[in-house]
Design a protein around this motif. Structure first.
Motif, PDB file in Angstrom:
ATOM      1  N   ASP A  76       0.843  -1.207   0.000  1.00  0.00           N
ATOM      2  CA  ASP A  76       0.000   0.000   0.000  1.00  0.00           C
ATOM      3  C   ASP A  76       0.873   1.250   0.000  1.00  0.00           C
ATOM      4  OD1 ASP A  76      -2.370  -1.446  -0.011  1.00  0.00           O
ATOM      5  OD2 ASP A  76      -2.508  -1.506   2.176  1.00  0.00           O
TER       6      ASP A  76
ATOM      7  N   ARG B 261       2.331   1.714  -3.507  1.00  0.00           N
ATOM      8  CA  ARG B 261       1.365   2.282  -4.461  1.00  0.00           C
ATOM      9  C   ARG B 261       1.086   3.753  -4.158  1.00  0.00           C
ATOM     10  NH1 ARG B 261       2.963  -1.905  -6.713  1.00  0.00           N
ATOM     11  NH2 ARG B 261       1.797  -3.840  -6.510  1.00  0.00           N
ATOM     12  N   THR B 262       1.030   4.108  -2.877  1.00  0.00           N
ATOM     13  CA  THR B 262       0.782   5.504  -2.511  1.00  0.00           C
ATOM     14  C   THR B 262       1.895   6.405  -3.027  1.00  0.00           C
ATOM     15  OG1 THR B 262      -0.464   4.881  -0.529  1.00  0.00           O
ATOM     16  CG2 THR B 262       0.500   7.090  -0.569  1.00  0.00           C
TER      17      THR B 262
ATOM     18  N   TYR C 262       4.291   5.620  -5.470  1.00  0.00           N
ATOM     19  CA  TYR C 262       4.699   5.505  -6.869  1.00  0.00           C
ATOM     20  C   TYR C 262       3.546   5.251  -7.828  1.00  0.00           C
ATOM     21  CZ  TYR C 262       9.578   5.562  -5.429  1.00  0.00           C
ATOM     22  OH  TYR C 262      10.793   5.944  -4.927  1.00  0.00           O
ATOM     23  N   GLY C 263       2.328   5.217  -7.316  1.00  0.00           N
ATOM     24  CA  GLY C 263       1.179   5.011  -8.181  1.00  0.00           C
ATOM     25  C   GLY C 263       0.854   3.539  -8.366  1.00  0.00           C
ATOM     26  N   ALA C 264      -0.209   3.283  -9.101  1.00  0.00           N
ATOM     27  CA  ALA C 264      -0.708   1.919  -9.255  1.00  0.00           C
ATOM     28  C   ALA C 264       0.228   1.047 -10.076  1.00  0.00           C
ATOM     29  CB  ALA C 264      -2.093   1.950  -9.896  1.00  0.00           C
ATOM     30  N   TRP C 265       1.023   1.648 -10.964  1.00  0.00           N
ATOM     31  CA  TRP C 265       1.887   0.852 -11.842  1.00  0.00           C
ATOM     32  C   TRP C 265       3.149   1.628 -12.161  1.00  0.00           C
ATOM     33  CZ3 TRP C 265       2.497  -3.986 -12.963  1.00  0.00           C
ATOM     34  CH2 TRP C 265       3.222  -4.384 -14.106  1.00  0.00           C
TER      35      TRP C 265
ATOM     36  N   LYS D  53       2.085 -10.386  -8.524  1.00  0.00           N
ATOM     37  CA  LYS D  53       1.815 -11.075  -7.263  1.00  0.00           C
ATOM     38  C   LYS D  53       2.649 -12.342  -7.112  1.00  0.00           C
ATOM     39  CE  LYS D  53      -2.733  -9.178  -6.269  1.00  0.00           C
ATOM     40  NZ  LYS D  53      -4.139  -9.453  -5.890  1.00  0.00           N
TER      41      LYS D  53
ATOM     42  N   ASN E 293       7.107  -4.186  -9.772  1.00  0.00           N
ATOM     43  CA  ASN E 293       5.873  -3.816  -9.088  1.00  0.00           C
ATOM     44  C   ASN E 293       5.467  -4.788  -7.989  1.00  0.00           C
ATOM     45  OD1 ASN E 293       4.320  -1.312 -10.339  1.00  0.00           O
ATOM     46  ND2 ASN E 293       5.449  -2.293 -12.000  1.00  0.00           N
TER      47      ASN E 293
END
Length: 367
Positions: free
Chosen positions: A41, A44-45, A47-50, A276, A314
């Motif tokens: 989390d 993602r916060t 560096y963004g979703a991807w 994942k 990622n």
């Protein structure tokens, strides 16, 4: 002498060799900014979703102060190894050790958050202390770190000796034990080098690769212990085991690749999204987390360099090692010519890296 048997890829050998080497540098640099976020989390916060390109580390995180596209210390040591290979024409252990003593060790101080590349890993810190502070000779400075640090530099040696698996295994083993002595780590590192060498030759990372690797064990080219016959069938009655000095205790490090490749291509076995894989195999630094994840991504995205390395990045955690190893494996499959140009031009000191990569790649093609 070439060990090629039934090449699956008609791409030029030097292109595959250069792809493996440049792929490793790219994977390393892509993970520089988002390195070691175990809280996905938070990743993602920040560096963004991807994450799709080179990024800089945040001021309060690992590797702070470095710039997007720069190499971590793993990349620095890979370059040092390549420079030795390029200038000597082959693996020269004395030259490698000299470069460590005269070029690299003076830049670190034995603490984690110091030196070129922003962070010094455990096995390198231990080697520095034993060599620089205690004055021990090379051969007595290794530690028992269970990480991929040796694999990150010996991948250059594996590429250089791709056509000679026996020399590959010998040189990778000798370089690995300079800094890491755990038997399982050494076996898995040599196995990774053997797989990478096969991909540089032109073989596919598929369900058949372990059979090919085991054939090399049977021929004596790879120093792993085995008593089975054929495809892991029972030993033949009356067969006698002949001891081989320095042989690894089992071939298991060569067997996981086929199973992982089969799973990666099986429509009933899906990891979605592919990043994942870090949750399936584990996010930490140890070899038993990192190698399986790299094999999975390299088998699943064998023809798609960008997807392979970006899913490695990622996934968080020790994504730098994961992306570096994946980049080498997939780079060997697609070749330098099919790596997206933005990843090459975005690297810091790109021209110099490309020159040293091409110099060693040509050596492979002219042996």
């Amino acid at each position: 002498m070439s060990a090629v048997d039934n090449r699956a890829d008609p791409a030029p050998l030097a292109d595959r060799a250069a792809g493996a080497l440049m792929g490793a540098f790219i994977g390393d640099a892509l993970a520089l900014g988002p390195h070691w976020y175990y809280d996905l989390d938070a990743l993602r916060t920040r560096y963004g979703a991807w994450i799709s390109d080179y990024t800089a580390p945040m001021p309060d995180h690992y590797l702070a102060g470095m710039k997007a596209g720069e190499s971590s210390q793993a990349g620095v040591l890979l370059r040092l190894t390549l420079e030795s290979l390029a200038e000597r024409g082959s693996y020269d252990e004395a030259d490698f050790c000299r470069r460590m003593d005269e070029v690299f060790f003076p830049q670190i101080d034995g603490t984690p958050m110091h030196g070129p590349g922003g962070y010094t890993s455990q096995s390198i810190r231990e080697a520095w202390r034993k060599r620089m502070q205690q004055g021990l000779p090379w051969g007595q400075v290794a530690g028992n770190a269970d990480t991929t640090e040796a694999a990150e530099r010996t991948l250059a040696i594996a590429v250089r000796y791709a056509l000679d698996p026996a020399a590959l295994a010998d040189a990778v083993t000798r370089n690995t034990v300079l800094t890491q002595t755990d038997g399982t780590v050494v076996a898995m590192t040599v196995a990774f080098g053997a797989v990478l060498g096969m991909l540089v030759e032109g073989h596919a990372l598929d369900a058949a690769i372990s059979v090919k690797l085991m054939a090399r064990v049977k021929s004596g080219a790879l120093p792993f212990h085995t008593v089975t016959s054929g495809n892991l069938q029972a030993p033949r009655p009356g067969s006698v085991e002949v001891p081989t000095a320095g042989r690894f205790p089992s071939p298991d490090a060569l067997l996981t690749q086929s199973s992982i490749a089969r799973a990666a291509l099986d429509p009933d076995v899906r990891i979605e999204p592919a990043w994942k894989v870090s949750l399936v195999y584990g996010m930490p630094c140890a070899v038993y987390h990192q190698f399986p994840a790299a094999y999975y991504l390299a088998a699943r995205f064998a023809d798609d360099f960008e997807s392979a390395v970006l899913h490695a990045v990622n996934g968080g955690g020790q994504n730098l090692a994961r992306a570096m190893l994946t980049g080498a494996l997939v780079g060997a499959q697609v070749g330098f010519s099919r790596i997206p140009q933005r990843f090459i031009t975005g690297l810091a000191d790109s021209a110099a890296l490309r020159a040293i990569v091409q110099r060693v790649a040509v050596q492979v093609d002219t042996d």
